[in-house]
Design a protein around this motif. Structure first.
Motif, PDB file in Angstrom:
ATOM      1  N   ALA A 165       0.843  -1.196   0.000  1.00 50.49           N
ATOM      2  CA  ALA A 165       0.000   0.000   0.000  1.00 50.49           C
ATOM      3  C   ALA A 165       0.875   1.241   0.000  1.00 50.49           C
ATOM      4  CB  ALA A 165      -0.911  -0.001   1.224  1.00 50.49           C
ATOM      5  N   VAL A 166       0.738   2.053  -1.040  1.00 52.74           N
ATOM      6  CA  VAL A 166       1.450   3.334  -1.062  1.00 52.74           C
ATOM      7  C   VAL A 166       0.779   4.301  -0.099  1.00 52.74           C
ATOM      8  CG1 VAL A 166       2.174   5.270  -2.500  1.00 52.74           C
ATOM      9  CG2 VAL A 166       2.192   2.946  -3.439  1.00 52.74           C
ATOM     10  N   ASP A 167      -0.554   4.231  -0.014  1.00 47.45           N
ATOM     11  CA  ASP A 167      -1.318   5.031   0.938  1.00 47.45           C
ATOM     12  C   ASP A 167      -1.060   6.522   0.741  1.00 47.45           C
ATOM     13  OD1 ASP A 167      -3.154   5.412   2.969  1.00 47.45           O
ATOM     14  OD2 ASP A 167      -1.680   5.233   4.567  1.00 47.45           O
ATOM     15  N   ASP A 168      -1.105   6.960  -0.532  1.00 46.35           N
ATOM     16  CA  ASP A 168      -0.949   8.373  -0.849  1.00 46.35           C
ATOM     17  C   ASP A 168      -2.314   8.985  -1.129  1.00 46.35           C
ATOM     18  OD1 ASP A 168      -1.495   7.065  -3.208  1.00 46.35           O
ATOM     19  OD2 ASP A 168       0.258   7.800  -4.290  1.00 46.35           O
ATOM     20  N   ALA A 169      -2.334  10.221  -1.597  1.00 50.21           N
ATOM     21  CA  ALA A 169      -3.598  10.899  -1.847  1.00 50.21           C
ATOM     22  C   ALA A 169      -4.423  10.173  -2.903  1.00 50.21           C
ATOM     23  CB  ALA A 169      -3.341  12.338  -2.280  1.00 50.21           C
ATOM     24  N   ALA A 170      -3.754   9.509  -3.853  1.00 48.92           N
ATOM     25  CA  ALA A 170      -4.447   8.781  -4.912  1.00 48.92           C
ATOM     26  C   ALA A 170      -4.807   7.352  -4.514  1.00 48.92           C
ATOM     27  CB  ALA A 170      -3.583   8.754  -6.178  1.00 48.92           C
ATOM     28  N   GLU A 171      -4.465   6.951  -3.292  1.00 46.32           N
ATOM     29  CA  GLU A 171      -4.756   5.616  -2.770  1.00 46.32           C
ATOM     30  C   GLU A 171      -4.177   4.506  -3.649  1.00 46.32           C
ATOM     31  OE1 GLU A 171      -8.894   5.069  -1.888  1.00 46.32           O
ATOM     32  OE2 GLU A 171      -8.898   6.617  -0.348  1.00 46.32           O
ATOM     33  N   HIS A 172      -2.958   4.714  -4.117  1.00 49.31           N
ATOM     34  CA  HIS A 172      -2.319   3.700  -4.951  1.00 49.31           C
ATOM     35  C   HIS A 172      -1.988   2.448  -4.142  1.00 49.31           C
ATOM     36  CE1 HIS A 172      -0.989   7.156  -7.710  1.00 49.31           C
ATOM     37  NE2 HIS A 172      -1.761   6.381  -8.442  1.00 49.31           N
ATOM     38  N   VAL A 173      -2.178   1.303  -4.781  1.00 46.93           N
ATOM     39  CA  VAL A 173      -1.681   0.018  -4.300  1.00 46.93           C
ATOM     40  C   VAL A 173      -0.815  -0.550  -5.415  1.00 46.93           C
ATOM     41  CG1 VAL A 173      -2.288  -2.325  -3.594  1.00 46.93           C
ATOM     42  CG2 VAL A 173      -3.691  -0.402  -2.836  1.00 46.93           C
ATOM     43  N   LEU A 174       0.347  -1.079  -5.060  1.00 45.43           N
ATOM     44  CA  LEU A 174       1.235  -1.686  -6.048  1.00 45.43           C
ATOM     45  C   LEU A 174       1.206  -3.200  -5.887  1.00 45.43           C
ATOM     46  CD1 LEU A 174       4.357   0.661  -5.780  1.00 45.43           C
ATOM     47  CD2 LEU A 174       2.317   0.913  -7.212  1.00 45.43           C
ATOM     48  N   TYR A 215      15.179  -2.166 -10.710  1.00 42.65           N
ATOM     49  CA  TYR A 215      14.301  -1.219 -11.384  1.00 42.65           C
ATOM     50  C   TYR A 215      13.835  -0.133 -10.429  1.00 42.65           C
ATOM     51  CZ  TYR A 215      13.747  -4.764 -15.076  1.00 42.65           C
ATOM     52  OH  TYR A 215      13.965  -5.670 -16.079  1.00 42.65           O
ATOM     53  N   GLU A 216      13.805   1.104 -10.930  1.00 44.56           N
ATOM     54  CA  GLU A 216      13.160   2.212 -10.238  1.00 44.56           C
ATOM     55  C   GLU A 216      11.941   2.607 -11.068  1.00 44.56           C
ATOM     56  OE1 GLU A 216      15.002   6.003  -8.218  1.00 44.56           O
ATOM     57  OE2 GLU A 216      14.635   6.440 -10.348  1.00 44.56           O
ATOM     58  N   ILE A 217      10.760   2.606 -10.445  1.00 40.90           N
ATOM     59  CA  ILE A 217       9.504   2.775 -11.161  1.00 40.90           C
ATOM     60  C   ILE A 217       8.764   3.988 -10.615  1.00 40.90           C
ATOM     61  CG2 ILE A 217       7.297   1.668 -11.746  1.00 40.90           C
ATOM     62  CD1 ILE A 217       8.838  -1.029 -11.000  1.00 40.90           C
ATOM     63  N   ASP A 218       8.332   4.875 -11.513  1.00 40.20           N
ATOM     64  CA  ASP A 218       7.512   6.018 -11.125  1.00 40.20           C
ATOM     65  C   ASP A 218       6.058   5.574 -11.200  1.00 40.20           C
ATOM     66  OD1 ASP A 218       6.193   8.379 -10.753  1.00 40.20           O
ATOM     67  OD2 ASP A 218       7.441   9.546 -12.125  1.00 40.20           O
ATOM     68  N   TYR A 219       5.523   5.148 -10.069  1.00 42.20           N
ATOM     69  CA  TYR A 219       4.180   4.562 -10.064  1.00 42.20           C
ATOM     70  C   TYR A 219       3.098   5.604 -10.303  1.00 42.20           C
ATOM     71  CZ  TYR A 219       4.638   6.017  -5.144  1.00 42.20           C
ATOM     72  OH  TYR A 219       4.861   6.731  -3.990  1.00 42.20           O
ATOM     73  N   ALA A 220       3.390   6.886 -10.034  1.00 42.77           N
ATOM     74  CA  ALA A 220       2.396   7.934 -10.265  1.00 42.77           C
ATOM     75  C   ALA A 220       2.381   8.413 -11.713  1.00 42.77           C
ATOM     76  CB  ALA A 220       2.646   9.111  -9.340  1.00 42.77           C
ATOM     77  N   ASP A 221       3.339   7.967 -12.506  1.00 42.66           N
ATOM     78  CA  ASP A 221       3.439   8.369 -13.914  1.00 42.66           C
ATOM     79  C   ASP A 221       3.286   7.142 -14.800  1.00 42.66           C
ATOM     80  OD1 ASP A 221       3.843   9.750 -16.271  1.00 42.66           O
ATOM     81  OD2 ASP A 221       6.015   9.967 -15.994  1.00 42.66           O
ATOM     82  N   ALA A 222       2.116   6.491 -14.699  1.00 44.74           N
ATOM     83  CA  ALA A 222       1.762   5.354 -15.552  1.00 44.74           C
ATOM     84  C   ALA A 222       2.781   4.225 -15.473  1.00 44.74           C
ATOM     85  CB  ALA A 222       1.579   5.800 -17.000  1.00 44.74           C
TER      86      ALA A 222
END
Length: 403
Positions: free
Chosen positions: A308-317, A375-382
């Protein structure tokens, strides 16, 4: 120890500068002597920004430390055969013949409304002796509180003194002999929860003494994590949430919703209130420790792990069974974005046991042992691949330090 670039970036990207107010982390345990040192220890320099690193262990036990600011890597040394690893954001705890402890030399101190960042020389501290598989439970403070080790084969329950560890000393606050079982020592404040192998958990003081009337049921303990709210311990019927106020431990039970669970492990962006796990049916379960509630989401594809990223967008990876990294809507379970398969060869080779998908404020990190990549992944940028690092040997274990 001279740094040298054994990890070579193959995809260039501008490195995002992190500020002291970039986002919330975990609340530190209160210093036991009533003073506040802001996380400083002798010999460490305070820095102006987080000193984020990736620490890897290869099949020979060689530990490498990649500086994400400079993209230089340092060989810290060899620690022998490693089966599993864990970290609190500063130390590497590597299970094998006992537990070897490596100090990354970088950490962040959360002072609630601001942060302090420190850097010192990395070093191998030594070994906590015992045998067999071990469960490691940490807090989110690298200079106060305790670190729990439970050795399933022998039933040894050990609490390490984190303040001593920050000075380079391995000190056992207590070592208790329990029934051999797959158990836990879960630190919370100056206390620790210890499972007993008979379906219960008891609160112990840092001396090892039992706190009176503190035993609560916990059948089949499985998975633990610390959030900003408190310490979580999974059980067959739900999760226990332990918090400390006025030197008293409070334990609340958060039962699973009807027909779901149990979760065998929890993961999140360090310190955030919400944690994620998968149940036996492959559903995503989100535990909000602030609200004391569960959310059940359908997985958009078969998954190996979630965080759980638990950010404003409620992202889960999620790491898909096909090797993709998936970005999932934490409200609906909808698939928002996905990478190409990144660890397909590792999964096909049956070598995924040490693969970790880690998230911080801005990026996610994934190790690919067979592919010999990080790998480094920008999860907020698609789910954009921001950087890829080639490693000279297989990075079979991965932790992030400096956070």
């Amino acid at each position: 120890m001279r740094p040298h670039p054994i990890l070579i970036p193959t995809i260039a990207a501008a490195l995002l500068t992190l500020t002291a107010c970039a986002g919330p982390a975990s609340a530190p345990d209160a210093p036991t002597d009533g003073t506040d040192t802001h996380g400083a220890v002798s010999g460490a320099a305070e820095m102006s920004e987080p000193q984020l690193h990736l620490m890897t262990v290869d099949p020979t036990g060689t530990v490498a430390h990649l500086d994400l600011l400079t993209e230089e890597s340092t060989d810290i040394g060899g620690i022998g055969s490693v089966t599993t690893t864990a970290s609190d954001g500063r130390y590497l705890f590597a299970a094998g013949d006992g537990v070897r402890i490596v100090d990354s030399g970088v950490w962040t101190w959360d002072h609630v409304d601001h942060f302090h960042y420190y850097r010192a020389e990395p070093r191998i501290l030594g070994t906590v002796p015992d045998a067999g598989a071990v469960a490691v439970a940490t807090t989110n403070s690298s200079t106060t509180g305790g670190i729990g080790l439970f050795f399933a084969e022998t039933g040894a329950a050990v609490l390490l003194d984190t303040a001593a560890l920050s000075k380079g000393e391995i000190v056992e606050s207590f070592r208790l002999n329990t029934t051999p079982h797959a158990g836990y020592v879960v630190p919370v404040g100056s206390f620790a929860l210890v499972t007993d192998g008979a379906g219960a958990v008891t609160v112990h003081e840092s001396t090892g003494d039992t706190v009176a009337d503190s035993t609560v049921p916990c059948v089949d303990p499985r998975g633990t994590i610390t959030t900003r709210v408190g310490a979580v311990l999974g059980c067959r019927d739900g999760a226990l949430l332990a918090t400390v106020t006025a030197d008293t431990v409070h334990i609340e039970r958060i039962p699973y919703p009807e027909g779901v669970g149990p979760v065998t492990s929890f993961a999140n962006r360090e310190g955030r209130p919400t944690v994620a796990g998968l149940d036996a049916a492959g559903r995503i379960l989100l535990l909000d420790t602030r609200e004391r509630s569960w959310r059940v989401l359908p997985a958009p594809a078969p998954l190996l792990t979630v965080t759980a990223v638990d950010d404003a967008a409620e992202h889960v990876l999620g790491l898909g069974a096909d090797g993709r990294v998936l970005v999932i809507d934490g409200a609906s379970g909808a698939l928002l974005a996905a990478t190409e398969p990144l660890v397909a060869d590792t999964i096909a080779a049956g070598s995924a046991s040490g693969v970790r998908l880690l998230a911080d404020d801005h990026r996610a990190y994934l190790n690919a042992p067979v592919e010999r990549l990080l790998y480094e992944i920008d999860y907020a940028d698609a789910a954009r691949i921001a950087r890829t690092f080639v490693t000279p040997t297989a990075p079979v274990h991965l932790v992030e330090t400096g956070r």
